[in-house]
Design an enzyme around this catalytic site. Sequence first.
Site, short mmCIF file in Angstrom:
data_model
loop_
_atom_site.label_atom_id
_atom_site.label_comp_id
_atom_site.label_asym_id
_atom_site.label_seq_id
_atom_site.Cartn_x
_atom_site.Cartn_y
_atom_site.Cartn_z
N GLU A 19 46.14 34.64 38.33
CA GLU A 19 47.21 35.63 38.20
C GLU A 19 47.74 36.10 39.55
O GLU A 19 48.60 36.96 39.63
CB GLU A 19 46.75 36.82 37.34
CG GLU A 19 45.43 37.42 37.72
CD GLU A 19 44.95 38.50 36.76
OE1 GLU A 19 45.70 38.93 35.88
OE2 GLU A 19 43.79 38.93 36.92
N ARG B 40 36.14 39.48 29.84
CA ARG B 40 36.65 39.63 31.21
C ARG B 40 35.97 40.83 31.86
O ARG B 40 35.89 41.90 31.26
CB ARG B 40 38.16 39.85 31.20
CG ARG B 40 38.71 39.92 32.61
CD ARG B 40 40.20 39.98 32.64
NE ARG B 40 40.68 41.28 32.18
CZ ARG B 40 41.97 41.56 32.06
NH1 ARG B 40 42.88 40.65 32.32
NH2 ARG B 40 42.36 42.75 31.64
N HIS C 260 45.49 54.00 20.10
CA HIS C 260 44.48 53.58 19.13
C HIS C 260 45.05 53.59 17.72
O HIS C 260 44.72 52.78 16.88
CB HIS C 260 43.31 54.56 19.16
CG HIS C 260 42.24 54.14 20.09
ND1 HIS C 260 41.82 54.91 21.12
CD2 HIS C 260 41.52 53.02 20.13
CE1 HIS C 260 40.86 54.27 21.77
NE2 HIS C 260 40.67 53.12 21.18
N ARG D 299 39.44 42.54 26.91
CA ARG D 299 39.68 43.43 28.05
C ARG D 299 38.66 44.56 27.96
O ARG D 299 38.76 45.40 27.06
CB ARG D 299 41.09 44.02 27.99
CG ARG D 299 42.22 43.02 28.21
CD ARG D 299 43.56 43.76 28.19
NE ARG D 299 44.65 42.98 28.69
CZ ARG D 299 45.58 42.40 27.91
NH1 ARG D 299 45.53 42.53 26.60
NH2 ARG D 299 46.56 41.72 28.45
N ASN E 86 51.08 37.91 32.89
CA ASN E 86 51.62 39.26 33.11
C ASN E 86 51.57 39.60 34.60
O ASN E 86 52.55 40.08 35.18
CB ASN E 86 50.82 40.31 32.33
CG ASN E 86 50.72 39.98 30.86
OD1 ASN E 86 51.49 39.18 30.35
ND2 ASN E 86 49.76 40.57 30.16
N ASP E 87 50.42 39.36 35.20
CA ASP E 87 50.31 39.65 36.63
C ASP E 87 50.90 38.54 37.48
O ASP E 87 51.50 38.80 38.51
CB ASP E 87 48.84 39.90 37.01
CG ASP E 87 48.45 41.34 36.72
OD1 ASP E 87 49.27 42.24 36.99
OD2 ASP E 87 47.33 41.56 36.22
N ARG F 264 55.36 45.41 36.94
CA ARG F 264 55.38 45.25 35.49
C ARG F 264 55.50 46.56 34.72
O ARG F 264 55.73 46.55 33.51
CB ARG F 264 54.18 44.42 35.01
CG ARG F 264 52.84 45.07 35.16
CD ARG F 264 51.72 44.07 34.93
NE ARG F 264 51.11 44.19 33.62
CZ ARG F 264 49.94 43.65 33.29
NH1 ARG F 264 49.27 42.91 34.15
NH2 ARG F 264 49.43 43.81 32.11
N CYS G 106 46.36 33.66 28.80
CA CYS G 106 46.12 34.86 28.00
C CYS G 106 47.13 35.97 28.28
O CYS G 106 46.99 37.08 27.78
CB CYS G 106 44.69 35.36 28.18
SG CYS G 106 44.33 35.83 29.87
C1 PEP Z 1 47.68 39.13 32.67
O1 PEP Z 1 47.79 39.63 33.79
O2 PEP Z 1 48.47 38.28 32.21
C2 PEP Z 1 46.57 39.52 31.78
C3 PEP Z 1 46.33 38.90 30.65
O3 PEP Z 1 45.81 40.57 32.16
P1 PEP Z 1 46.24 42.10 32.00
O4 PEP Z 1 47.50 42.12 31.16
O5 PEP Z 1 45.08 42.78 31.37
O6 PEP Z 1 46.45 42.49 33.43
MG MG Z 2 46.17 40.75 34.70
#
Ligand code: PEP
Ligand code: MG
Length: 595
Positions: free
Chosen positions: A441, A342, A199, A306, A464-465, A475, A512
């Site tokens: 994802e 989300r 934070h 998120r 990311n996923d 990851r 995203c």
């Molecule tokens: C992703 O997976 O790219 C994503 C944006 O979600 P998070 O990073 O919250 O898993």
């Molecule tokens: Mg994700």
Amino acid sequence: MGNGEIKKTVVLKGVGVSPGIAKGQVHLLNCQEFTTSYYKLDTKTLVAKEVKRFRDALKASNRELLDIKERISAKEGIEPIFIDIHIMILKDKMFIRETIENIRERRVNAEWAVKLTLTKYRALFQKMDDEYLRERVNDVEYVGERVLRNLSGKTCEKISDIDEAVIIIARDLSPADTIQINAEKVLGFATDMGGKTSHTAIVARSLEIPAVVGLENVTREIKAGDLVIVDGSAGVVIINPDPEVLKRYDDKQKHYRIIEEDLIRSAALPAVTGDRHRVRIGANIEFAEEIPSAVSHGTDGVGLYRTEFIYVNKERLPTEEEHFLNYKRVVSDPGLEWATIRTFDLGGDKFVSDPRLAEEMNPAMGLRAIRFCLREIDLFKVQLRAILRASVHGKTKILFPMISGVAEIRDAKKILCDVKAELCAEGVPIDENIEIGIMIEVPSAVMMADVLAREVDFFSIGTNDLIQYSLAIDRVNERVTYLYEPLHPAILRLLKRVVDAGHEAGINVAMCGEMAGEPYYALILLGLGIDELSMTPLAIPRMKKIIRESTVSESKELLNTVMSFSMVKESEEFVRAYMIKRFPENFPANNVPYR
Ligand code: PEP
Ligand code: MG
């Protein structure tokens, strides 16, 4: 130190959490040291006395936090949510019960009992596989530290009283400390403790002062009166720089300011390419507090809220009202054209206390996100009710995470439909036409994108996923991060497939994941035809600027070339070289991006 004596230069590497360069005199935050004492209680009276001491310390801590909250709200006109979170931790039944049990059963003094509770929390959080969630333990630690300080009777200098052009150096700064920094005077800060997603980091970014945390021993290496450079972009702190380094940083700072001013000046302009193609720009946020900074960095809307944080650090699940207040605050912000909320993306061991979420061997592939929600429908409905109620206060979109096939989205939509009907029957107003989207994802969703596109209003690609699942790269495992490559030919093909399927069905495709905010990939993303890019707020001005200086036709050409390569190394090198040559001021020669 004698006159004219040359002070030794020390360079420390930490985690840059707020970009920019600050140079100035050190102000070592003056906090009386305290150690956590240990003693045994041998009578019942002493036990009762310790419990009372603990409760008094809780009350004193609560008063302090309320006082900070009041001052900040009066000064900034915002309600800092994390202070509420800290107050909630102070009142957390598990935290209190555990500590009192420690006093009663182990017969130890209050300080030691708090320490034992903190150790237990630390162990619980350490097991979490998500770095972001692991770092939430910091909030519990800050609260614990405040209680311990109140038990010790030792005081700390008031950070809000520092109103000189100095750089604050401290062992640690809680978000409550950080938000009290007078950002008009104080140049930057650096701390021994802290991590990337704390934070404190978020608050530092919203204050827009350079900051480096996690330096481990900056307080030991530095003395009051030293000169220090804080390079928040590179995560470096230089104590007593020699004249040559100083000169280099002066130049870097000037350059940074020029670029910064230029970027911020143009941040509000839309991201429209030279051939008149508009890309919507969204911000990824975790807290409503991030919105003002996102807006000042030129976001059009919130592309990814998120909501996970509403759930963590809690002994009980959040109420509908708690959800609603968070969502209302986000969607009704006048600076935003829309906000994409989300739904719950947690599971496995990420809940501290909900027994329904058992520990799993492989939580990334376990009963998480939409899978958990479809199992625990009542819990899911609470969140959906709150989102729908908030939808009349501003343009709201719902985004379902981790959809892997058609059945899941149909089930989720059915529940949403039921919730809508319930609210209508209760006479509660909602936006009937709220847009529904899914995160793409999971590789199976990519393969089914043409069918899924007929089920929803938009896609949002979570790279990311998607990269994690497609390239089989955990990851959060540092040993394989080198394999985490967005320009991998397989990933580019997957992305193209999603965008094409979405467009063929006439729906918008957003992205995203982190890839969306990486300026090196701007033209690749444009070439793919992504309609909305959502990223960390500070990345927005640069991304917008590059888009404005590009054209879709040139981007398509670049993408075609890159898609003809069969190895990621070729793609990476080609794109990097292209971007550095094409946008030299956005990619400085030393290759350390300023943002
Ligand atoms: C992703 O997976 O790219 C994503 C944006 O979600 P998070 O990073 O919250 O898993
Ligand atoms: Mg994700």
